[in-house]
Write an enzyme that holds these catalytic residues in place. Sequence first.
Site, short mmCIF file in Angstrom:
data_model
loop_
_atom_site.label_atom_id
_atom_site.label_comp_id
_atom_site.label_asym_id
_atom_site.label_seq_id
_atom_site.Cartn_x
_atom_site.Cartn_y
_atom_site.Cartn_z
N ASP A 1 -2.63 -2.13 9.19
CA ASP A 1 -2.78 -2.04 7.73
C ASP A 1 -3.32 -3.33 7.10
O ASP A 1 -3.48 -3.39 5.88
CB ASP A 1 -1.42 -1.76 7.08
N LYS B 1 0.84 -1.21 0.00
CA LYS B 1 0.00 0.00 0.00
C LYS B 1 0.86 1.24 0.00
O LYS B 1 2.03 1.22 0.43
CB LYS B 1 -0.95 0.03 1.20
O1 C5P Z 1 -0.49 -1.86 13.84
P1 C5P Z 1 0.94 -2.10 13.60
O2 C5P Z 1 1.43 -3.34 14.31
O3 C5P Z 1 1.34 -2.09 12.17
O4 C5P Z 1 1.70 -0.88 14.26
C1 C5P Z 1 3.07 -0.91 14.58
C2 C5P Z 1 3.38 0.22 15.55
O5 C5P Z 1 3.26 1.48 14.88
C3 C5P Z 1 2.46 0.34 16.75
O6 C5P Z 1 2.87 -0.50 17.81
C4 C5P Z 1 2.61 1.82 17.10
O7 C5P Z 1 3.80 2.05 17.80
C5 C5P Z 1 2.74 2.47 15.74
N1 C5P Z 1 1.43 2.94 15.22
C6 C5P Z 1 0.86 4.06 15.80
N2 C5P Z 1 -0.36 4.48 15.35
C7 C5P Z 1 -0.99 3.85 14.33
C8 C5P Z 1 -0.41 2.71 13.72
C9 C5P Z 1 0.82 2.29 14.20
O8 C5P Z 1 1.41 4.67 16.72
N3 C5P Z 1 -2.16 4.30 13.91
#
Ligand code: C5P
Length: 305
Positions: free
Chosen positions: A137, A10
């Site tokens: 995502d 993406k």
């Molecule tokens: O959701 P995902 O595991 O991809 O996110 C990885 C990290 O990115 C989260 O633990 C957080 O620290 C950060 N993040 C965030 N806000 C979001 C998405 C991700 O702070 N909306």
Amino acid sequence: MKVTAAAPAKINLQLSVGALRADGYHDLVTVYQALDLRDEVTIFERAEGMGVQCGISGDFSSGVPGDESNLAVKAVKLVAELVGVSCDLNIQITKRIPVAAGLAGGSADAAAALAAAAELYGYGGDLQPLAEQLGSDVTFSLLGGTALGTSRGEVVVPVLARGNYCWVIISSSNGLSTPRVYQKLDQLRDEGAVREPLQLAPKNELLQALVSGSATEIAAHLSNDLQPAALALVPKLQRILDVAVEDGALASLVAGSGPTCIALAKDHDHALDIAARISGQNLADRVLVATSPAAGTEITAIEKN
Ligand code: C5P
């Protein structure tokens, strides 16, 4: 049975980041678009009690763990648990999406693994709640196309978009960890170096540009709140962004949390032209060309025993 699923990378045409929430995530408003750059995940059963074995191949396999930390491994286990079977599977991931790059490659593997495991185990339930558990995502990787993402990015609704857009994808070998980039953004905001958006909302100009289908219109309205943080962590990205525009791109920006940079071209030939010029300047690790929007996660092959 052997099942293969493909899931897309993406990009974020808008990535507006709100305040840090109590759960450690940030509220977002983002406009996602899927690229025709896809990882493939193939799964097949092993003898009972053997557990999960995961192998990685492809252009970007280096450094990708095949252990429990791999989102595809977590994904198949979630589906097996819901179905109530022991999870004994071989997983083969073909990585064509750069890793730790801001292109949601790990999320694509999770989405493809969810779809493949659902097919293999005959699970007909909604995959979205599982996708949400795996990462912000992953729900978009399932859906593909063009979508508005809210909350931490996992709530997605399709958005009307005309046309196809050609991108130069400029990847750097030094991956960036997503949490680190969000933390840097918080730090820059605390220091007053950058401001939080006054209003966390979709940008009307971008949505209108998507309806127009004009690359020039889109180029004028691309935005990424994580860009200053990625640039603070990897300053050489600024040079890549500048060179892409000097080489004729309509616009350039950091992809998600970076360090990949993306540059919008007028059409496919223009993208190839820019890619060739950037490749000649030794600034980037790999330079690819991709088109958006593209399909979401799909089952691409089923082999019955
Ligand atoms: O959701 P995902 O595991 O991809 O996110 C990885 C990290 O990115 C989260 O633990 C957080 O620290 C950060 N993040 C965030 N806000 C979001 C998405 C991700 O702070 N909306």
